[in-house]
Scaffold this motif. Structure first.
Motif, PDB file in Angstrom:
ATOM      1  N   GLY A  13      -6.543  39.277  -6.947  1.00  0.00           N
ATOM      2  CA  GLY A  13      -7.970  39.257  -7.222  1.00  0.00           C
ATOM      3  C   GLY A  13      -8.332  39.462  -8.679  1.00  0.00           C
ATOM      4  N   TRP A  14      -7.378  39.887  -9.524  1.00  0.00           N
ATOM      5  CA  TRP A  14      -7.669  40.020 -10.948  1.00  0.00           C
ATOM      6  C   TRP A  14      -7.747  38.641 -11.587  1.00  0.00           C
ATOM      7  N   SER A  15      -8.633  38.502 -12.548  1.00  0.00           N
ATOM      8  CA  SER A  15      -8.815  37.232 -13.243  1.00  0.00           C
ATOM      9  C   SER A  15      -9.076  37.508 -14.723  1.00  0.00           C
ATOM     10  N   LEU A  16      -8.470  36.715 -15.580  1.00  0.00           N
ATOM     11  CA  LEU A  16      -8.701  36.790 -17.020  1.00  0.00           C
ATOM     12  C   LEU A  16      -9.256  35.452 -17.477  1.00  0.00           C
ATOM     13  N   LEU A  17     -10.420  35.477 -18.092  1.00  0.00           N
ATOM     14  CA  LEU A  17     -11.063  34.271 -18.607  1.00  0.00           C
ATOM     15  C   LEU A  17     -11.099  34.357 -20.126  1.00  0.00           C
ATOM     16  N   VAL A  18     -10.606  33.317 -20.797  1.00  0.00           N
ATOM     17  CA  VAL A  18     -10.608  33.265 -22.259  1.00  0.00           C
ATOM     18  C   VAL A  18     -11.293  31.982 -22.691  1.00  0.00           C
ATOM     19  N   GLN A  19     -12.303  32.120 -23.534  1.00  0.00           N
ATOM     20  CA  GLN A  19     -12.998  30.966 -24.094  1.00  0.00           C
ATOM     21  C   GLN A  19     -12.909  31.054 -25.610  1.00  0.00           C
ATOM     22  N   GLY A  20     -12.728  29.916 -26.246  1.00  0.00           N
ATOM     23  CA  GLY A  20     -12.633  29.907 -27.698  1.00  0.00           C
ATOM     24  C   GLY A  20     -12.695  28.497 -28.240  1.00  0.00           C
ATOM     25  N   HIS A  21     -12.227  28.372 -29.475  1.00  0.00           N
ATOM     26  CA  HIS A  21     -12.237  27.079 -30.165  1.00  0.00           C
ATOM     27  C   HIS A  21     -10.883  26.886 -30.817  1.00  0.00           C
ATOM     28  N   SER A  22     -10.209  25.797 -30.481  1.00  0.00           N
ATOM     29  CA  SER A  22      -8.868  25.509 -31.008  1.00  0.00           C
ATOM     30  C   SER A  22      -8.990  24.806 -32.355  1.00  0.00           C
ATOM     31  N   ASP A  23      -9.184  25.612 -33.380  1.00  0.00           N
ATOM     32  CA  ASP A  23      -9.436  25.045 -34.694  1.00  0.00           C
ATOM     33  C   ASP A  23      -8.201  25.025 -35.581  1.00  0.00           C
ATOM     34  N   SER A  24      -7.043  25.327 -35.029  1.00  0.00           N
ATOM     35  CA  SER A  24      -5.819  25.334 -35.814  1.00  0.00           C
ATOM     36  C   SER A  24      -4.780  24.467 -35.122  1.00  0.00           C
ATOM     37  N   GLY A  25      -3.973  23.788 -35.884  1.00  0.00           N
ATOM     38  CA  GLY A  25      -2.922  22.957 -35.319  1.00  0.00           C
ATOM     39  C   GLY A  25      -1.686  23.748 -34.942  1.00  0.00           C
ATOM     40  N   GLU A  26      -1.706  25.052 -35.203  1.00  0.00           N
ATOM     41  CA  GLU A  26      -0.526  25.863 -34.933  1.00  0.00           C
ATOM     42  C   GLU A  26      -0.553  26.418 -33.513  1.00  0.00           C
ATOM     43  N   ASP A  27       0.627  26.678 -32.986  1.00  0.00           N
ATOM     44  CA  ASP A  27       0.766  27.226 -31.638  1.00  0.00           C
ATOM     45  C   ASP A  27       0.661  28.752 -31.688  1.00  0.00           C
ATOM     46  N   LYS A  28      -0.471  29.241 -32.119  1.00  0.00           N
ATOM     47  CA  LYS A  28      -0.651  30.679 -32.292  1.00  0.00           C
ATOM     48  C   LYS A  28      -1.646  31.218 -31.273  1.00  0.00           C
ATOM     49  N   PHE A  29      -1.387  30.951 -30.010  1.00  0.00           N
ATOM     50  CA  PHE A  29      -2.234  31.447 -28.943  1.00  0.00           C
ATOM     51  C   PHE A  29      -1.338  31.764 -27.756  1.00  0.00           C
ATOM     52  N   GLU A  30      -1.473  32.982 -27.216  1.00  0.00           N
ATOM     53  CA  GLU A  30      -0.707  33.343 -26.029  1.00  0.00           C
ATOM     54  C   GLU A  30      -1.420  34.449 -25.270  1.00  0.00           C
ATOM     55  N   ILE A  31      -1.138  34.497 -23.987  1.00  0.00           N
ATOM     56  CA  ILE A  31      -1.658  35.533 -23.107  1.00  0.00           C
ATOM     57  C   ILE A  31      -0.454  36.238 -22.506  1.00  0.00           C
ATOM     58  N   ASN A  32      -0.466  37.574 -22.548  1.00  0.00           N
ATOM     59  CA  ASN A  32       0.628  38.363 -22.003  1.00  0.00           C
ATOM     60  C   ASN A  32       0.106  39.424 -21.046  1.00  0.00           C
ATOM     61  N   PHE A  33       0.731  39.518 -19.879  1.00  0.00           N
ATOM     62  CA  PHE A  33       0.481  40.606 -18.950  1.00  0.00           C
ATOM     63  C   PHE A  33       1.678  41.545 -19.064  1.00  0.00           C
ATOM     64  N   LEU A  34       1.421  42.809 -19.413  1.00  0.00           N
ATOM     65  CA  LEU A  34       2.481  43.750 -19.762  1.00  0.00           C
ATOM     66  C   LEU A  34       2.631  44.848 -18.717  1.00  0.00           C
ATOM     67  N   ASP A  39       7.758  45.541 -20.398  1.00  0.00           N
ATOM     68  CA  ASP A  39       8.172  44.167 -20.124  1.00  0.00           C
ATOM     69  C   ASP A  39       6.961  43.244 -20.161  1.00  0.00           C
ATOM     70  N   ILE A  40       7.210  41.968 -20.440  1.00  0.00           N
ATOM     71  CA  ILE A  40       6.159  40.961 -20.337  1.00  0.00           C
ATOM     72  C   ILE A  40       6.299  40.351 -18.946  1.00  0.00           C
ATOM     73  N   ALA A  41       5.427  40.795 -18.040  1.00  0.00           N
ATOM     74  CA  ALA A  41       5.497  40.358 -16.651  1.00  0.00           C
ATOM     75  C   ALA A  41       5.078  38.901 -16.508  1.00  0.00           C
ATOM     76  N   PHE A  42       4.182  38.449 -17.392  1.00  0.00           N
ATOM     77  CA  PHE A  42       3.796  37.041 -17.413  1.00  0.00           C
ATOM     78  C   PHE A  42       3.308  36.702 -18.808  1.00  0.00           C
ATOM     79  N   HIS A  43       3.853  35.624 -19.340  1.00  0.00           N
ATOM     80  CA  HIS A  43       3.518  35.113 -20.673  1.00  0.00           C
ATOM     81  C   HIS A  43       3.111  33.657 -20.484  1.00  0.00           C
TER      82      HIS A  43
END
Length: 137
Positions: A13-34, A39-43
């Motif tokens: 039932g937990w939910s994480l919502l992320v809204q933003g703007h992808s203004d960079s060509g780099e792969d510098k975005f990640e979500i981690n559940f710790l 440990d990183i239970a989900f990346h």
């Protein structure tokens, strides 16, 4: 960067919502559940360079096998929305309202997953962590 504590740990039932703007060509975005143990239970990480979304875990300092989605509805220079939700068996990842990944829980118990973080060099407009009614799933 965004980090939040999940009171009582993660549960269906937990939910994480992320809204933003992808203004960079780099792969510098990640979500981690710790986990409590660090440990990183989900990346989950969108890779704009290869137009894929990758899910994984890191337990005891070791990464597991990556699960890769070829569905990539994100575009550079555009607003984006990603949602990660959890039921008893899986994490579900949606991007731009498209289901892009279903990832079986590798870390048990779910209640030991106590923190979530969003690491990004993209502009984040909103991050919301909420417990939803289970009928929503």
């Amino acid at each position: 960067q965004f980090e939040a504590f999940c009171a009582g740990g993660l549960a269906p039932g937990w939910s994480l919502l992320v809204q933003g703007h992808s203004d960079s060509g780099e792969d510098k975005f990640e979500i981690n559940f710790l986990s409590e143990a660090g440990d990183i239970a989900f990346h989950v990480k969108p890779r704009f360079s290869s137009a894929t979304i990758v899910g994984n875990t890191c337990q005891g300092g070791r990464w597991g096998p990556e699960e890769v989605s070829g569905v990539f509805p994100l575009a550079l220079g555009e607003p984006f929305e990603m949602e990660v939700s959890s039921d008893a068996e899986h994490f579900h990842v949606h991007a731009q309202e498209h289901k892009v990944l279903q990832f079986a829980h590798r870390h048990r118990p779910l209640a030991a997953i106590t923190r979530v973080q969003v690491l990004s060099e993209h502009r984040l407009a909103q991050v919301e962590l909420a417990r939803r009614d289970l009928s929503w799933w």
